[in-house]
Structures are given as C-alpha cells and as structure tokens.
Scaffold this motif. Structure first.
Motif, PDB file in Angstrom:
ATOM      1  N   LEU A   4      10.843  27.007 -36.416  1.00  0.00           N
ATOM      2  CA  LEU A   4      12.285  26.855 -36.234  1.00  0.00           C
ATOM      3  C   LEU A   4      12.832  25.735 -37.094  1.00  0.00           C
ATOM      4  O   LEU A   4      12.248  24.645 -37.170  1.00  0.00           O
ATOM      5  CB  LEU A   4      12.572  26.547 -34.755  1.00  0.00           C
ATOM      6  N   ALA A   5      13.968  26.002 -37.739  1.00  0.00           N
ATOM      7  CA  ALA A   5      14.695  24.976 -38.502  1.00  0.00           C
ATOM      8  C   ALA A   5      16.129  24.920 -37.991  1.00  0.00           C
ATOM      9  O   ALA A   5      16.823  25.941 -37.955  1.00  0.00           O
ATOM     10  CB  ALA A   5      14.669  25.301 -39.989  1.00  0.00           C
ATOM     11  N   LEU A   6      16.568  23.735 -37.591  1.00  0.00           N
ATOM     12  CA  LEU A   6      17.932  23.525 -37.119  1.00  0.00           C
ATOM     13  C   LEU A   6      18.637  22.546 -38.044  1.00  0.00           C
ATOM     14  O   LEU A   6      18.047  21.540 -38.453  1.00  0.00           O
ATOM     15  CB  LEU A   6      17.936  22.961 -35.694  1.00  0.00           C
ATOM     16  N   ASP A   7      19.891  22.832 -38.356  1.00  0.00           N
ATOM     17  CA  ASP A   7      20.730  21.915 -39.127  1.00  0.00           C
ATOM     18  C   ASP A   7      21.911  21.532 -38.246  1.00  0.00           C
ATOM     19  O   ASP A   7      22.778  22.355 -37.955  1.00  0.00           O
ATOM     20  CB  ASP A   7      21.213  22.586 -40.417  1.00  0.00           C
ATOM     21  N   ARG A  57      23.365  25.440 -37.787  1.00  0.00           N
ATOM     22  CA  ARG A  57      22.555  26.514 -38.349  1.00  0.00           C
ATOM     23  C   ARG A  57      21.229  26.594 -37.607  1.00  0.00           C
ATOM     24  O   ARG A  57      20.573  25.586 -37.367  1.00  0.00           O
ATOM     25  CB  ARG A  57      22.296  26.284 -39.835  1.00  0.00           C
ATOM     26  N   SER A  58      20.838  27.815 -37.277  1.00  0.00           N
ATOM     27  CA  SER A  58      19.568  28.081 -36.618  1.00  0.00           C
ATOM     28  C   SER A  58      18.821  29.126 -37.429  1.00  0.00           C
ATOM     29  O   SER A  58      19.277  30.262 -37.568  1.00  0.00           O
ATOM     30  CB  SER A  58      19.799  28.586 -35.189  1.00  0.00           C
ATOM     31  N   ARG A  59      17.679  28.714 -37.961  1.00  0.00           N
ATOM     32  CA  ARG A  59      16.842  29.655 -38.723  1.00  0.00           C
ATOM     33  C   ARG A  59      15.443  29.633 -38.119  1.00  0.00           C
ATOM     34  O   ARG A  59      14.814  28.582 -38.026  1.00  0.00           O
ATOM     35  CB  ARG A  59      16.771  29.265 -40.197  1.00  0.00           C
ATOM     36  N   VAL A  60      14.958  30.792 -37.691  1.00  0.00           N
ATOM     37  CA  VAL A  60      13.655  30.850 -37.048  1.00  0.00           C
ATOM     38  C   VAL A  60      12.824  31.977 -37.651  1.00  0.00           C
ATOM     39  O   VAL A  60      13.330  33.063 -37.937  1.00  0.00           O
ATOM     40  CB  VAL A  60      13.795  31.038 -35.525  1.00  0.00           C
ATOM     41  N   VAL A  61      11.562  31.663 -37.857  1.00  0.00           N
ATOM     42  CA  VAL A  61      10.579  32.670 -38.274  1.00  0.00           C
ATOM     43  C   VAL A  61       9.741  32.996 -37.037  1.00  0.00           C
ATOM     44  O   VAL A  61       9.054  32.123 -36.496  1.00  0.00           O
ATOM     45  CB  VAL A  61       9.683  32.148 -39.407  1.00  0.00           C
TER      46      VAL A  61
END
Length: 797
Positions: A22-25, A33-37
């Motif tokens: 998970l990457a949160l900005d 922004r929420s980007r999750v693999v």
C-alpha cells in the motif's frame, strides 16, 4: 451493502495467500491518493474487492488495465483463472471527519494538521481496496508520502524516512481491519525495552500532558509486557510497540498490531484523578493483551468477537488490579461497568456471549455485538471460568490455543478443545450454559430460622465468595462456596448479615433476605471493603423504586468514602433515573436531592472532593454558587476548576439561563482548545430558549459533515430534562430524520442512537419510535432504539 456471512464464506473458500503493498499520499488537504497492489491465489471464478466511493479509479489486473464493474463499494473481478493474480488499484479518496476512514483534524490551538486511519468493521475499504474480512489475513507493506517534518506511525517498524517518504516493514499476516496509519507533527517519547522499540505519542499541543504522565505510562507498558511474557508461551508477535493518543477516535482504544491508538480523553489536560489512572492502566493492559487475542489469533467471523473483547476486558482489569499496581480497578468494574451488563442481558437485544454464527448474518450486525454483553458480561463470565477451572488449567488451555492458531483464525470450538484437553472438568458443558445461553441466574438469600440459605434460580454452576457481617456490620468471615441445584445452608452464620458474590466472582443477580437488605441499606458505608460495597450499591439500586433510589443516595452518598463509588452512583442516577424514568414534574426535586448529597462543607479527600464537585455542578440550581466558582476558578472550598469541571459549571449555568452567548464565547476563547469548542457547543445548545434549541438542531441535522464529537456535544446540550416544553418538538423530528442520517456510517449511527432524547417520554412519543422501527432503520441505530424502548416506561399519554 455490508458484507454478508455467505459472501465471506464463499470468498474465503476461493482465495488464499493474500498480501497488500500500500502507498498513501496524504500531502493534499482535500483528498488523498491510495494505491494498493493486492496479490492473492484463487481457485478461479468471480470475486470482488471493497473500496468505498473512489474517484479517479484506475485498475490493473495482472499488468493489464481493466475497467471493472464498480458501484461505489465493490470492484468486481470476474472470470479469474486459477492461480496467482495481482491487482493494482489507484484512486483518490476523501478524508473524513467522523473517524471512519482517513480522518483529518486541525488543532485549533496551533493550526497543525493530523491525519489517521482508525479502522474497524467495514472501514478499511474507506482507506484502500481490500478483501475486507477477518479470515483473509495477510501481510501489509506500507509507504506514506507526507510532510517531511511529520511523524508517521503504522503497524510495522519504520525502515526508511527521507524527503517526505516513510517506508514500513511488512507486517505478519493480520486482518486488514487492524491496519493503522497515524501522521502529523506528533510529540513523541521513544525508548527500547527488551530489544523492542516502544513509544508514546500525542499531538504537539498536548505535549505537556504526555511529559507529565510518561513515566507512569512507560512503567505500566513495561509491567504489562513482562507479565504477558510470563503467562503466554507465544512471544510478543510484532516488531515494535507504539501507543498513540489520537484526536477524534470513536472507540476508547483500538488494538492495531504494534501500534495501539487511544482516545485523547485518557490524557487529561489538567487534573488526573486516581480513577483516570486506574482506567487508563486497565485499557493499556486490555489493548496489549489483544496482541495475542485478536491480532496473533483472530476470529473467523464476527460472532466470535467476544474471543477478542471478553478476554481483553478480563485481562485488562485483572492485570491492572493485581500486577500493574492499581488496586481498586475491580471496584470500578463492579460499580461502573458490570451493572450495564446486567441491564443489557434483560433487553430484547441480549445475545449469548458466544452467539451462533448464523445469528450474525452480516458485518453490520457484527457491529451491534461490541456491547455490554461482549465486554462486561464476557469479562465477568471469564472471571467465573477462571474461578471454577483454576488459573493453571485455564492458562494451559489458552496457551495451547494461541500456539496452535498463531497468525491464523480460530473459533470457540477451537478454544474449547484446548481448554478441554487441559482440564479434567466438563468445559463444554460449562460453555453451553454460560456462553451459548442468554440471561443471568439469580442468587437468593433466605432464612431457615436464623440460618442463611443460598439458592439459585437458573441453570449455571457458580463458585463465589460469601461474606458475613454482624448486625453492626463488623466482618464475621468469608468463604468460597459452590452453588448449583441444591441449596447451601450456612449455619455458622446464623443471625448474621450475609452477602453472596461479595467479591464479584460470578455473573448473577443477588437478592438479599429482608434482614440483610435493611441493615445494609441503613449502614452501607460502614463496610470497610470497597469491593463489597461496590457489589452492594448495585444490589440495592437494582429494581429500587425512584423514591427508594433517591433515599439511598441521600443517606449513603455523603458517607461513601470511595470516589469511584460516588461517581458510579451519581452517573447511574443521572443517566438512568433522571434522564429515562422520572416524569418532568419530578425532575427538579430529584436534582435538588442529588445536589444536597453532593454538598460538602469541608472534604479533606481531594479525589472525593472532585467527584462531589462535578456532581454538584451537574445538578445544583444555585446560580450564585456557580458564578462564584467561575469567577474564582475554584469551588467555595478552594478546589481548582480543571477544564472538565469548569465546562460542567458553564453547561449547567447556561442551562439555567445564567449565561448568554457572549459569555459562553468568552469561555471558549479562554479555553482555546478543541475540547473548549465542544464545551461551547453544549453550553449554547443548553440555553433555555427556542432560538438556542433551533440552532442546535440545525447544527446537528443540516450540516453535512458535522463530526461525531460535535454532534454528540450538541445533543448533550439540546436534551435538558428541565426544558421539556422547549425540546418536545424535536422528539418527533429526531425520530423522523435519524434513520436517513444513520446511513452515513456506523459511527455516526451510534452517535445518533446515543442522542436519543435524554428525558422521560410519553406513551405517544414512544409509539413514534416503535412505528419507525417497522420501516427501514439501519441496524446500528435500530439496536439503540430497541434498547431505549426496553429501558423506559411512559409517564403520560
């Protein structure tokens, strides 16, 4: 669209080996922004990820962009081939102000901003795309982009920080609802203990309060850590242990693995009472025990939430009382928490401590069993189990259970198997009557001549302490007894006062014989043991008529030496008798009785003086007294007004019509904190004018993003029992609008339920609630309304 049991079972059968990167900005102020693999293995077929109200949604499946069906809650993944898959979900999501999602808070003291993901049931999907269920545990790796000057905390150990990017080690497999992220300019105290990084943190404007208490907080943390290391064979399961006081947490605390969040009410700005310290130590012990019960071993579904909460509640009180150095913690449980469990067990909403799986058909229903049954009753039932089973066998079974299911999921049957193997007693038979059945037994004292006789109405075996006293209430002896179908005679105590369950060993109502009852009601404060008095305050108040209740309070409260018991008796009287039972015509007289009981000319015990002053501030009609207190910033006896006490005075004075809006605003400016903003909202709403009530109602119901805390503060001022004519129009209005407002989320639904009109209602007003329940009322609100109906009798047509 709360996840159903059938959906969860189907998805768990289809998926395995789930993990999240998970990457949160959180650098944006309007959204994040929420980007999750998400990686997982599937048997093939259709499934879905949960993600709530995403914007700018982009989805990649196994390296190829896709446009899945998305309804604002679920991302459909259809026709998956058997094997391993990777889904990347990139989206913009909104911050929240109700604590359900990524919460954003601006401190009015210094303008600093804090964000935090405080999760739980059905909430993780408001932060990132996930398989939002307990039995799809997986490791979570996190990267956060934030202000470089901020502190960022999460479940794993911080591994990299630079240029505004914070990276964390992957967690062991955990349920995704136990993920946490906390970010902001936190004030921190860090250290290492037995090779484990530890820390206490709070927002910058509360730094002085943390520094004041941190030696105590650190000591309690280390004592609990050592104790659990001794009694559990499984080592501490995570690679760090942070504890954070966070703004606007909807729970008292949350057991996120390696990073526990606490409600800021546990870090008072000014005076810290002994009750505050006991409760906080109990919660520290409670949440740390969750690292094993909930985090290391998790339930399969929400019917076994008690396996988390009952164990943690029992451990919290037990460890605080016997290990951490806070005698009197059990007194707090018996006086302030256990009575609510007895009440809950008599309502239509009662449920077994361990309900059947099918009785929790969806996650929304699961939310309703985080209640006094799972906490208070479950705690008491486990105390009875340890008393009945013996601590050695109990811990042997618990440790076998934890080792067998480490970093996995388990059920009640799994625990019973472990306990059964560790003990020669019939554990499954015990569980059937104690955990699988609702209701409580009653233990009665009768007399065979002068000989006390104990009998039980019910089906459960009980082991408890009986204490005897002379007619002048001098101790005459105690013994442990077992009570089941056969009566137990106590000939050695003929002619004496007898108190069954004197130490709260079991969960059962107690009915005293007339001689014991009348003697204790006259001279309760003469008993030296505060734990016995705590049990008896509840016994004597339970089922008492309003007149008898107020008489007991008037006679015993001025002589009750325990501040804990004084506080519990006052809260019970004000929150139940005055606000639910008494008709308006009797409210003023009742408040005068309570105020008189709280009046102390010269109280040498500061702890007791604080509790009595708070009670007097909530009940007195003497505006001159309240003004003197505000002007002097102290009571007439010289007790300084801490912020909680000062705002209680402001609230009551405003309620009596003694403070206008400019004077209340002056108090807000004097305070200067978010707590002062909430106190101002309550005081303004409490003013006895139609305009004040209309403004409060509009602020509660017409402001789309009103926070949970502000809503509750407004409701606390709106419903004043002494202002019946002013608030009557809002009773029907509340019933009409609450169901629609409750769809905002479970936390706001709970706030609406707690905002039920806090005064006795007529038969017609109660009928409005009953009629509304025939329509589509969200599950959480419905539970609160049904409980209120069960607790009330109408006072008029």
């Amino acid at each position: 669209m709360s996840l159903t049991l059938d959906e969860a079972r189907a998805r768990a059968a289809m998926l395995s080996d789930v993990s999240y990167d998970l990457a949160l900005d959180v650098t944006g102020r309007d959204d994040f922004r929420s980007r999750v693999v998400v990686r997982f293995h599937t048997e093939g077929g259709d499934t879905f990820l949960e993600l709530y109200r995403a914007e700018s949604l982009q989805v990649t499946l196994d390296g190829s962009p896709v446009t899945p069906v998305y309804d604002g809650r679920r991302i459909v993944l259809d026709d998956l081939k058997p094997g391993v898959h990777e889904v990347v979900v990139d989206a913009r999501l909104q911050y929240v102000t109700d604590g359900e999602g990524l919460h954003s808070f601006v401190d009015p003291v210094d303008g600093e901003r804090y964000v935090g993901g405080y999760l739980g049931l059905d909430i993780t999907q408001r932060l990132f795309a996930c398989f939002d269920q307990l039995d799809l545990k997986g490791p979570i790796t996190l990267t956060v982009t934030a202000d470089p000057a901020w502190t960022v905390l999460s479940n794993g150990r911080l591994t990299a920080a630079g240029g505004g990017r914070f990276g964390f080690a992957a967690t062991p497999p955990i349920p995704c609802d136990q993920f946490v992220v906390v970010a902001g300019p936190y004030h921190s105290v860090r250290w290492e203990y037995r090779g484990l990084p530890m820390g206490w943190h709070t927002r910058r404007s509360l730094a002085a309060a943390l520094d004041r208490d941190v030696a105590e907080l650190r000591r309690v943390t280390e004592v609990c850590f050592d104790h659990y290391g001794e009694i559990f064979t499984e080592p501490f399961p995570f690679d760090s242990y942070d504890q954070v006081f966070v703004p606007d947490l909807n729970w008292g605390a949350m057991e996120c693995p390696g990073c526990v969040t606490f409600n800021e009410s546990m870090l008072p700005r000014d005076r810290v009472t002994d009750d505050d310290r006991r409760y906080r130590a109990m919660v520290i012990a409670h949440e740390m025990s969750h690292m094993w019960f909930a985090d290391l071993v998790s339930p399969v579904w929400w019917e076994d939430a008690w396996l988390n909460e009952s164990f943690a509640d029992y451990m919290g009180y037990e460890v605080a009382e016997t290990v951490a150095g806070y005698p009197g913690t059990r007194v707090s449980f018996e006086a302030a928490h256990k009575p609510g469990a007895y009440l809950a067990d008599r309502r239509r909403s009662t449920h077994p401590v361990a309900p059947a799986t099918e009785d929790v058909p969806d996650v929304a229903t699961g939310m309703t069993i985080f209640d006094a049954i799972s906490y208070g009753k479950g705690n008491a039932v486990l105390r009875q189990l340890v008393t009945w089973l013996g601590e050695t066998d109990f811990l042997a079974g618990v440790n076998a259970h934890l080792s067998r299911h480490r970093f996995a999921n388990a059920t009640l049957e799994d625990l019973l198997s472990a306990l059964d193997a560790a003990s020669p007693r019939d554990v499954r038979g015990w569980a059937q009557v104690w955990l699988r059945q609702t209701g409580h037994d009653t233990i009665r004292v009768t007399r065979h001549g002068d000989v006390p006789v104990l009998t039980r109405t019910g089906v459960r075996p009980h082991r408890f302490t009986v204490t005897a006293y002379s007619p002048s209430l001098e101790p005459a002896g105690s013994q442990l007894v077992d009570l089941a179908d056969e009566p137990v005679e106590l000939p050695q105590w003929a002619g004496l006062v007898v108190v069954p369950n004197a130490h709260g060993d079991t969960f059962a109502r107690v009915e005293l014989d007339p001689f014991s009852h009348d003697t204790l009601a006259r001279e309760l404060s003469a008993l030296a043991d505060p734990l016995v008095r705590a049990v008896l305050w509840d016994v004597l108040l339970d089922g008492a008529t309003p007149a008898a209740h107020l008489l007991l309070l008037a006679l015993q409260l001025p002589r009750e030496p325990s501040p804990t018991l004084v506080s519990a008796a006052l809260d019970r009287t004000l929150n139940h008798l005055v606000r639910r039972v008494l008709p308006p015509a009797e409210t003023t007289a009742a408040l005068e009785v309570i105020a008189a009981a709280c009046t102390a000319e010269d109280e040498p015990d500061e702890q007791r003086a604080v509790v009595l002053a708070r009670g007097l501030a909530r009940t007195t009609s003497d505006q001159g007294l309240l003004r003197r207190w505000l002007d002097a910033d102290a009571t007439d006896q010289g007790l300084a007004l801490d912020p909680e006490l000062r705002w209680a005075v402001v609230h009551r004075l405003a309620e009596l019509g003694g403070l206008a809006a400019p004077q209340i605003e002056a108090e807000r400016l004097r305070d200067g904190t978010d707590a002062g903003d909430l106190g101002t909202a309550t005081a303004l709403a409490a003013r006895p004018t139609a305009e004040a009530k209309a403004a409060a109602w509009a602020a509660m119901t017409e402001v789309p993003d009103v926070s949970v805390r502000r809503f509750r503060a407004l409701a606390a001022g709106l419903w004043s029992p002494g202002q019946r004519d002013l608030v009557t129009p809002y009773i029907a209005a509340y019933v009409a609008v609450a169901p629609a407002l409750a769809r905002r989320g479970s936390a706001f639904a709970a706030a609406l339920g707690r905002a039920f009109p806090a005064l006795a209602l007529t038969a017609g007003e109660l009928a409005l609630v009953r009629a509304a329940l025939h329509d589509d009322v969200p599950v959480v609100l419905k539970r609160y309304w049904e409980d209120e109906l069960d607790d009330r009798l109408p006072w008029g047509p």
